[in-house]
Design an enzyme around this catalytic site. Structure first.
Site, short mmCIF file in Angstrom:
data_model
loop_
_atom_site.label_atom_id
_atom_site.label_comp_id
_atom_site.label_asym_id
_atom_site.label_seq_id
_atom_site.Cartn_x
_atom_site.Cartn_y
_atom_site.Cartn_z
N GLU A 1 37.76 44.14 46.96
CA GLU A 1 36.92 43.70 48.07
C GLU A 1 37.05 44.59 49.30
OE1 GLU A 1 37.94 39.63 49.01
OE2 GLU A 1 40.02 39.94 48.43
N ASN B 1 31.53 39.35 49.14
CA ASN B 1 31.38 38.91 50.53
C ASN B 1 32.13 39.85 51.48
OD1 ASN B 1 30.36 36.86 49.04
ND2 ASN B 1 31.49 35.22 50.01
N ASP B 2 33.41 40.07 51.16
CA ASP B 2 34.19 40.98 52.01
C ASP B 2 33.78 42.43 51.79
OD1 ASP B 2 35.74 39.44 53.72
OD2 ASP B 2 37.21 39.00 52.15
N ARG C 1 28.53 39.19 59.17
CA ARG C 1 27.31 38.43 58.95
C ARG C 1 27.18 37.25 59.91
NH1 ARG C 1 28.08 35.05 53.41
NH2 ARG C 1 30.32 34.96 53.50
N CYS D 1 32.90 37.74 41.87
CA CYS D 1 32.99 36.36 42.32
C CYS D 1 32.47 36.14 43.74
CB CYS D 1 34.42 35.84 42.20
SG CYS D 1 35.57 36.64 43.31
N ARG E 1 40.26 28.93 44.77
CA ARG E 1 40.78 29.27 46.10
C ARG E 1 41.94 28.34 46.42
NH1 ARG E 1 35.06 29.36 47.24
NH2 ARG E 1 34.39 31.52 47.59
N ARG F 1 43.64 32.56 42.76
CA ARG F 1 43.79 33.67 43.69
C ARG F 1 44.88 33.28 44.67
NH1 ARG F 1 39.11 34.96 47.81
NH2 ARG F 1 39.86 33.01 48.66
N HIS G 1 24.44 22.72 60.42
CA HIS G 1 25.19 21.76 59.60
C HIS G 1 24.27 21.03 58.64
CE1 HIS G 1 28.93 22.09 61.67
NE2 HIS G 1 28.34 21.92 62.83
#
Lengths: 100, 582
Positions: B435, B458-459, B469, B506, B300, B336, B193
């Site tokens: 993706e 990422n995906d 990951r 992106c 998002r 999106r 964190h």
């Protein structure tokens, strides 16, 4: 049947790979809390309150561990049915490789 | 005292020099008091209230933790909440209050100690971790019973460097960037964190420094070097001077990026690359303009579905989208449609637990399965479209049928608005995220049905390499610069361009300065990234020449490993861009 006090017992063995770790234990006590009946989980000579999160965790029930369930109260049978179902469904959470 | 250097893990880059502020853990004092019989109900009430207050506090932390991190860390708070209902703790405490006629905090302490004894007898290591949870919740309960208000320990009178054993998520949320010059902690890793939050706030930080607190005293001057992971205690004048110079170099570098705000992102030989931002909250929309971005490449929408307890209505959504569209006008905002499922699910949408949530019910699959929910969002985006430059894209498309179905629902949504005489932009561009490897393989076909592609690395990386990951045992396989991922990107670009549509990117890769030159070489048309990194990426683009980059891009596609690609990319960057002083 009606509002009579019931006493119900049965035996289950834990199926999910990681055993009764934090998340399934949490699911179990949250579910048990919805019933009136008291729930006791027994493993060998350790008896714990099935509505206590830490109690359930203390059992350290790994995959394959056998537990005796005891429920007492007006909805004892329904409570046990629900627990058996949850265990049979592997707490809806078999995720390979997951560590909690 | 001598100068001494400790090393830890660099978590957030930058250099901080200043007086140490040690955050000590507060010691609880609990003393027994006899409660008169007539006051027992009031004492029980005090305990009940403390439970409620603790539950509220835990839920707050949980909410913030959910926002900041992935699923698993936030889950432990569910156990904390269950503990507040735990009969072994709660019923027993009540019993002690009644039978022993003692104060609630002392009764609770006894119950906690019994727990501890039991756990110690069972003596298992994983159980010891759970004991930490019991103590954590117990401590909060006692504080509330005693009416002690946790103050924000990070409210420094004068600026300083915060040193702590560990910062909990609830701690880090209070960090004030004006007063906290730097942070160093004994615990924590690169994904903690503390690391995530200090990076977000731009505070230099080093984590995982052993014996930090014991080696340092309050107010002593210390230096935190967030890039190297070094913490210097009691630095000599010479050392301070050296680090001050370094600080100035970094400041000069950041300052040098500032004039870029008004300059376009184009290469020396005039090739224009669109740099867009990824944002999660409408508040961030204003920043996008301020840093000189070309628009929002990924808005998002999940936050609307996750932050409230009930699903958002069409109007609630329309208001939010409209705000962003108006703020950005005439720059584009790409909405999106919701990517729910996987690890993000609203409370209202009850979905069975899945064995493989990332291969399961998520994103467009949920949308097509819940047409009413989906259409409410489509209506809302359409309504906003008339007030700005709005674009829409669908996430996680893996078959042509999914895309066609989604477009059909969009057409129905348009027709419904037309019937109600509600205006919207008939020309609103409609695109899709690429993706999944399936979408890449079908991209020639898919490209004929959309106005643009946006590659979500990422995906795509997770699905292409079949590696999560978040799973430490396989996370080393997950690399967005893996040659396989580069080839997927190249194929998507090729098919997109053959169909005459622009192809953007992106994912996190767009925020990685190391990847910028490669991606331009692979002919990606626009990059959408975290706003904080945009000036640096723009600087890279303005330093390079487009001529010859395509050949380099093709060369990269022939490399054999992630390490080779990385090395290649680093060399390119070095060749074009002046050294970055971190």
């Amino acid at each position: 049947m009606g509002k009579k006090k019931q006493l119900a017992t049965c035996k289950v063995s834990i199926l999910n790979r990681l055993g009764l770790h934090a998340r399934p234990a949490n699911q179990l006590v949250r579910m048990a809390a919805r019933f009136d009946a008291e729930l006791t989980l027994i493993r060998d000579d350790l008896r714990v309150n099935g509505k206590s999160i830490m109690g359930v965790l203390m059992l350290q029930a790994e995959q394959g561990a056998e537990l005796m369930l005891e429920a007492e109260g007006i909805d004892a049978e329904r409570l046990l049915e629900a627990v058996v179902q949850l265990v049979a469904d592997r707490f809806n959470e078999e995720q390979p490789g997951e560590v909690t | 005292m001598m100068e001494r250097s400790l090393s830890g893990i660099g978590a957030s880059q930058g250099v901080a020099i200043g007086p140490a502020r040690l955050i000590a853990e507060r010691v609880l004092v609990v003393k027994p008091r006899t409660i008169p019989l007539k006051n027992i109900p009031a004492e029980l009430e005090r305990f009940a209230r403390a439970i409620e207050q603790t539950a509220v506090a835990i839920k707050k932390i949980q909410l913030k933790a959910n926002k900041l991190t992935a699923t698993h860390q936030a889950e432990i708070f569910e156990v904390h909440l269950s503990l507040l209902q735990d009969p072994m703790l709660v019923d027993r405490t009540r019993e002690y209050i009644r039978t022993q006629r003692i104060n609630a905090d002392y009764a609770l302490l006894q119950a906690l100690q019994e727990y501890q004894k039991l756990f110690n007898e069972l003596g298992d290591e994983t159980l010891q971790d759970r004991l930490v949870d019991v103590k954590d919740v117990g401590k909060r309960l006692i504080e509330f019973i005693q009416g002690y208000k946790r103050t924000n320990p990070f409210k420094f009178q004068t600026p300083g460097i915060l040193l702590a054993h560990n910062l909990t998520p609830s701690d880090t949320i209070h960090l004030d960037r004006n007063k906290v010059l730097g942070v160093a902690t004994e615990l924590g890793g690169i994904g903690s964190h503390t690391a995530i939050l200090t990076r977000a706030l731009g505070i230099p930080a080093v984590v995982g420094v052993p014996r930090l607190l014991a080696s340092c005293s309050e107010n002593e001057t210390i230096i935190v070097n967030g890039a190297s992971g070094e913490v210097v205690l009691r630095p000599k004048q010479k050392t301070i001077h050296r680090y001050t110079l370094k600080q100035q170099a970094i400041a000069r570098f950041e300052h040098s990026l500032r004039p870029l705000v008004d300059l376009p992102a184009q290469t020396r030989d005039g090739k224009r690359i669109h740099l867009l931002c990824n944002i999660e909250l409408p508040e961030e929309a204003a920043d996008v303009k301020a840093i000189g971005a070309d628009g929002i490449g990924l808005f998002r929408t999940e936050y609307l579905f996750l932050s409230k307890n009930k699903l958002p209505s069409e109007m609630t959504q329309a208001t939010e989208y409209l705000k962003a569209a108006k703020t950005l006008k005439p720059l584009p905002v790409t909405f999106r449609t919701f990517d729910l499922g996987g690890d993000k699910l609203p409370a209202d949408l009850v979905v069975e637990r899945e064995d493989n949530p990332f291969l399961g019910y998520r994103a467009i699959r949920v949308s097509l399965d819940k047409p009413r929910l989906f259409k409410a969002q489509l209506h809302a985006i359409l309504r906003a479209s008339i007030h700005g430059n709005v674009r829409l894209m669908f996430p996680m498309i893996s078959t042509l049928q999914e895309l066609l179905e989604a477009k059909e629902l969009l057409e129905e949504a348009r027709e419904e608005l037309r019937k109600k005489k509600i205006p919207f932009d008939e020309q609103m561009p409609v695109g899709m995220m690429v993706e999944t490897p399936a979408a890449v393989m079908l991209s020639d076909e898919l490209a004929r049905h959309v106005d643009f592609f946006s590659i979500g690395t990422n995906d795509l990386t997770q699905y292409a390499l079949a590696a999560d990951r978040g799973n430490l045992q396989v996370s080393h396989i997950y690399n967005q610069l893996d040659p396989s991922v580069l080839r997927l990107i190249a194929l998507t670009v090729k098919n997109g361009h053959a169909a005459g549509i622009p192809v953007g990117l992106c994912g996190n890769l767009a925020s990685d300065p190391l990847a910028t030159i490669l991606l331009i070489g692979l002919e990606v048309d626009d990059l959408s990234m975290a706003p904080s990194i945009l000036p640096e990426i723009k600087n890279i683009i303005r330093s390079i020449s487009w001529r010859g980059l395509r050949a380099l891009g093709r060369q990269a596609l022939r490399l054999n490993s992630y390490e080779e690609v990385r090395h290649f990319a680093a060399q390119l960057l070095e060749q074009w861009v002046e050294e970055i002083p971190y």
